[in-house]
Write a protein that holds these residues in place. Structure first.
Motif, PDB file in Angstrom:
ATOM      1  N   ILE A 159      13.088  12.658 -16.237  1.00 17.90           N
ATOM      2  CA  ILE A 159      12.493  11.451 -16.798  1.00 17.90           C
ATOM      3  C   ILE A 159      11.022  11.452 -16.420  1.00 17.90           C
ATOM      4  O   ILE A 159      10.675  11.321 -15.239  1.00 17.90           O
ATOM      5  N   ALA A 160      10.174  11.645 -17.411  1.00 19.92           N
ATOM      6  CA  ALA A 160       8.750  11.868 -17.156  1.00 19.92           C
ATOM      7  C   ALA A 160       8.118  10.702 -16.422  1.00 19.92           C
ATOM      8  O   ALA A 160       7.339  10.875 -15.489  1.00 19.92           O
ATOM      9  N   GLU A 161       8.450   9.512 -16.818  1.00 18.90           N
ATOM     10  CA  GLU A 161       7.850   8.343 -16.174  1.00 18.90           C
ATOM     11  C   GLU A 161       8.885   7.237 -16.126  1.00 18.90           C
ATOM     12  O   GLU A 161       9.253   6.659 -17.146  1.00 18.90           O
ATOM     13  N   THR A 162       9.379   6.964 -14.935  1.00 14.61           N
ATOM     14  CA  THR A 162      10.404   5.951 -14.776  1.00 14.61           C
ATOM     15  C   THR A 162       9.814   4.566 -15.012  1.00 14.61           C
ATOM     16  O   THR A 162       8.835   4.196 -14.380  1.00 14.61           O
ATOM     17  N   PRO A 163      10.397   3.786 -15.920  1.00 13.96           N
ATOM     18  CA  PRO A 163       9.885   2.425 -16.122  1.00 13.96           C
ATOM     19  C   PRO A 163       9.961   1.624 -14.829  1.00 13.96           C
ATOM     20  O   PRO A 163      10.957   1.659 -14.115  1.00 13.96           O
ATOM     21  N   MET A 164       8.898   0.927 -14.510  1.00 18.34           N
ATOM     22  CA  MET A 164       8.843   0.151 -13.281  1.00 18.34           C
ATOM     23  C   MET A 164       8.309  -1.245 -13.559  1.00 18.34           C
ATOM     24  O   MET A 164       7.553  -1.463 -14.499  1.00 18.34           O
ATOM     25  N   LYS A 165       8.727  -2.159 -12.717  1.00 11.77           N
ATOM     26  CA  LYS A 165       8.196  -3.511 -12.778  1.00 11.77           C
ATOM     27  C   LYS A 165       6.694  -3.463 -12.548  1.00 11.77           C
ATOM     28  O   LYS A 165       6.208  -2.751 -11.671  1.00 11.77           O
ATOM     29  N   ALA A 166       5.953  -4.252 -13.314  1.00 11.53           N
ATOM     30  CA  ALA A 166       4.491  -4.212 -13.278  1.00 11.53           C
ATOM     31  C   ALA A 166       3.942  -4.749 -11.970  1.00 11.53           C
ATOM     32  O   ALA A 166       4.543  -5.604 -11.317  1.00 11.53           O
ATOM     33  N   ALA A 167       2.800  -4.225 -11.585  1.00 11.25           N
ATOM     34  CA  ALA A 167       2.087  -4.713 -10.407  1.00 11.25           C
ATOM     35  C   ALA A 167       0.991  -5.687 -10.843  1.00 11.25           C
ATOM     36  O   ALA A 167       0.316  -5.480 -11.856  1.00 11.25           O
ATOM     37  N   TYR A 168       0.815  -6.768 -10.068  1.00 10.78           N
ATOM     38  CA  TYR A 168      -0.246  -7.735 -10.282  1.00 10.78           C
ATOM     39  C   TYR A 168      -1.000  -7.913  -8.963  1.00 10.78           C
ATOM     40  O   TYR A 168      -0.451  -7.630  -7.883  1.00 10.78           O
ATOM     41  N   GLY A 377       8.594  -8.598   5.681  1.00 10.59           N
ATOM     42  CA  GLY A 377       9.354  -7.389   5.388  1.00 10.59           C
ATOM     43  C   GLY A 377       9.160  -6.911   3.961  1.00 10.59           C
ATOM     44  O   GLY A 377       9.754  -5.907   3.555  1.00 10.59           O
ATOM     45  N   GLU A 378       8.325  -7.592   3.184  1.00  8.81           N
ATOM     46  CA  GLU A 378       8.105  -7.208   1.789  1.00  8.81           C
ATOM     47  C   GLU A 378       7.212  -5.963   1.711  1.00  8.81           C
ATOM     48  O   GLU A 378       6.329  -5.765   2.539  1.00  8.81           O
ATOM     49  N   TYR A 379       7.464  -5.156   0.695  1.00 10.37           N
ATOM     50  CA  TYR A 379       6.672  -3.937   0.522  1.00 10.37           C
ATOM     51  C   TYR A 379       6.514  -3.613  -0.951  1.00 10.37           C
ATOM     52  O   TYR A 379       7.255  -4.109  -1.815  1.00 10.37           O
ATOM     53  N   ILE A 380       5.544  -2.772  -1.236  1.00 13.48           N
ATOM     54  CA  ILE A 380       5.390  -2.135  -2.534  1.00 13.48           C
ATOM     55  C   ILE A 380       5.193  -0.650  -2.271  1.00 13.48           C
ATOM     56  O   ILE A 380       4.333  -0.251  -1.477  1.00 13.48           O
ATOM     57  N   ILE A 381       6.032   0.176  -2.896  1.00 13.58           N
ATOM     58  CA  ILE A 381       5.933   1.641  -2.817  1.00 13.58           C
ATOM     59  C   ILE A 381       5.895   2.126  -4.254  1.00 13.58           C
ATOM     60  O   ILE A 381       6.927   2.240  -4.910  1.00 13.58           O
ATOM     61  N   MET A 382       4.705   2.389  -4.763  1.00 11.29           N
ATOM     62  CA  MET A 382       4.535   2.633  -6.199  1.00 11.29           C
ATOM     63  C   MET A 382       3.730   3.906  -6.425  1.00 11.29           C
ATOM     64  O   MET A 382       2.756   4.165  -5.719  1.00 11.29           O
ATOM     65  N   PRO A 383       4.149   4.738  -7.413  1.00 11.08           N
ATOM     66  CA  PRO A 383       3.325   5.897  -7.757  1.00 11.08           C
ATOM     67  C   PRO A 383       1.879   5.467  -7.998  1.00 11.08           C
ATOM     68  O   PRO A 383       1.630   4.463  -8.674  1.00 11.08           O
ATOM     69  N   LEU A 384       0.957   6.218  -7.451  1.00 13.45           N
ATOM     70  CA  LEU A 384      -0.449   5.815  -7.487  1.00 13.45           C
ATOM     71  C   LEU A 384      -0.944   5.615  -8.920  1.00 13.45           C
ATOM     72  O   LEU A 384      -1.645   4.650  -9.204  1.00 13.45           O
ATOM     73  N   LYS A 385      -0.573   6.512  -9.819  1.00 15.66           N
ATOM     74  CA  LYS A 385      -1.066   6.393 -11.198  1.00 15.66           C
ATOM     75  C   LYS A 385      -0.494   5.158 -11.887  1.00 15.66           C
ATOM     76  O   LYS A 385      -1.136   4.594 -12.780  1.00 15.66           O
ATOM     77  N   THR A 386       0.685   4.710 -11.464  1.00 17.26           N
ATOM     78  CA  THR A 386       1.265   3.488 -12.026  1.00 17.26           C
ATOM     79  C   THR A 386       0.544   2.268 -11.488  1.00 17.26           C
ATOM     80  O   THR A 386       0.241   1.318 -12.223  1.00 17.26           O
ATOM     81  N   ALA A 387       0.243   2.262 -10.202  1.00 16.54           N
ATOM     82  CA  ALA A 387      -0.471   1.143  -9.585  1.00 16.54           C
ATOM     83  C   ALA A 387      -1.865   0.981 -10.187  1.00 16.54           C
ATOM     84  O   ALA A 387      -2.358  -0.142 -10.344  1.00 16.54           O
ATOM     85  N   GLN A 388      -2.508   2.089 -10.536  1.00 14.20           N
ATOM     86  CA  GLN A 388      -3.880   2.055 -11.021  1.00 14.20           C
ATOM     87  C   GLN A 388      -3.988   1.876 -12.526  1.00 14.20           C
ATOM     88  O   GLN A 388      -5.076   1.764 -13.071  1.00 14.20           O
ATOM     89  N   LYS A 389      -2.834   1.847 -13.206  1.00 17.59           N
ATOM     90  CA  LYS A 389      -2.845   1.825 -14.671  1.00 17.59           C
ATOM     91  C   LYS A 389      -3.493   0.564 -15.201  1.00 17.59           C
ATOM     92  O   LYS A 389      -3.183  -0.546 -14.762  1.00 17.59           O
TER      93      LYS A 389
END
Length: 390
Positions: A159-168, A377-389
């Motif tokens: 799966i080239a790019e897993t759909p992820m919940k958007a970052a704000y 205890g909250e975190y965000i672990i997101m592929p960098l290119k997704t976070a910067q999109k």
């Protein structure tokens, strides 16, 4: 004379066939004599697809014994798939053939897997053949559809790019600064956290120390036109994402939880009591998905102006492995005044700080952006290119 006799015989034969076709009671063959196709083999097995897989390549064959309708009829064989153990009430079609075999390409199998998983992990599908008679006299009764036996196939789709919940994000001098470009993610651009990964639920929050100053909301890094602006600054209210209005103003410095719903465009701002919270000397990530493995923590940095928010703006994580958050290079958990956080999904989650907490799985390797709040205890672990999109 011989030519005339041959022509007459042909006309009589054709006439007989036509009169037969006009018979509404025509029976081609009794259904009880039908023999279903037998699925013999599906090759290959346990295939793992990657970004280097040639999706147009031939993987192998699906082989079967043909169906028998009791007469010579053109039959179409359709390979169907459903989740393992499924009832085929809503099967997908992988391919079709009129012979006793189907060439299986990488694309056909990979596409089938993507119907049943959004993650790069082994998936097992049940497969069967469905038969259809493709050409028959239109006055003849419809022939029964036949189904083969079922075989299970296990493989790992790519799966080239897993759909992820958007970052704000939050931007402004009440936190760090006003830099809105993607390079400022984790600094001036502070990401909201969320407790789940439901892409349809757009509820986020940020708990931290706010200066007596101003903020805006950012929906796309680098774009001010879609920034969140406010009509007023209160304990709750509305905002828009057209940058129409003013900034939110914190009248007094302190710890707050600023929560937003990007579906209803409503916010709340609530004071947060951090007076009894432990202040850790260090927080890092640890695990076989991290650069130092399980032997040592990879240190995170405190966000400017904060005492409980930790960030790694770019780190290489290993796919198929796992990680946790750990404070003071110790495995002590909350019961001993320490920090040992685990269990959860990505990109958003709330880690459990207990001795029984599990690991956080990283299914796909690559460069990641990570931020962690040791208060919640909250975190965000997101592929960098997704976070910067944008």
């Amino acid at each position: 004379m011989k030519k005339i006799n041959i022509l007459l015989f042909s006309l009589l034969t054709l006439s007989g066939l036509m009169s037969c076709s006009d018979d509404p009671d025509l029976i081609i063959a009794p259904e009880e004599s039908f023999v279903s196709p037998v699925l013999k083999a599906i090759l290959p097995e346990n295939e793992i697809f990657t970004e280097n897989t040639d999706m147009n390549s031939n993987l192998g064959y699906v082989l079967w014994d043909k169906a028998d309708y009791g007469y010579s009829a053109p039959v179409k064989y359709v390979l169907q798939a459903d989740t393992a153990g499924g009832d085929f009430s809503k099967p997908i079609e992988i391919g079709s053939s009129s012979t006793n075999q189907l060439i299986l390409t990488a694309k056909m199998l990979n596409s089938a897997g993507m119907n049943y998983t959004l993650k790069m992990k082994p998936v097992t599908l049940s497969m069967r053949l469905m038969t259809q008679i493709t050409s028959i006299d239109f006055n003849a009764p419809v022939q029964k559809v036949l189904y083969s036996n079922i075989q299970d196939v296990t493989f790992t789709p790519y799966i080239a790019e897993t759909p992820m919940k958007a970052a704000y994000y939050i931007v402004g001098a009440a936190l760090v600064g006003w830099g809105n470009d993607p390079a400022n993610i984790g600094a001036d651009l502070q990401p909201f956290f969320s407790t789940n990964n439901n892409m349809k639920e757009k509820i986020y929050s940020y708990t931290g120390y706010f200066q007596a100053n101003e903020i805006k909301l950012i929906t796309m890094p680098g774009d001010w036109n879609t920034a969140g602006a406010f009509a007023s600054s209160g304990a709750s209210g509305d905002f828009n994402t057209k940058n129409e209005g003013g900034n939110y103003i914190f009248a007094a410095a302190g710890y707050y939880t600023f929560a937003v719903d990007f579906t209803t465009n409503k916010y709340t701002c609530t004071p947060y009591d951090a007076s009894g919270a432990t202040k850790f000397n260090t927080v890092g990530i640890i695990g076989d998905a991290t650069p130092a493995g399980w032997g040592a923590s990879t240190p995170m940095e405190l966000v400017a102006g904060q005492e409980h928010l930790w960030v790694l703006k770019k780190v290489e994580l290993i796919g198929g492995k796992a990680m946790k958050f750990r404070a003071n290079d110790s495995w002590d958990d909350a019961s001993k005044g320490g920090g040992n956080w685990g269990t959860g999904e990505i990109p958003f989650g709330k880690a459990d700080n207990s001795g029984s907490s599990g690991n956080i799985s990283i299914e796909k390797g690559g460069e990641y952006f990570i931020e962690f709040n040791d208060l919640t205890g909250e975190y965000i672990i997101m592929p960098l290119k997704t976070a910067q999109k944008k």
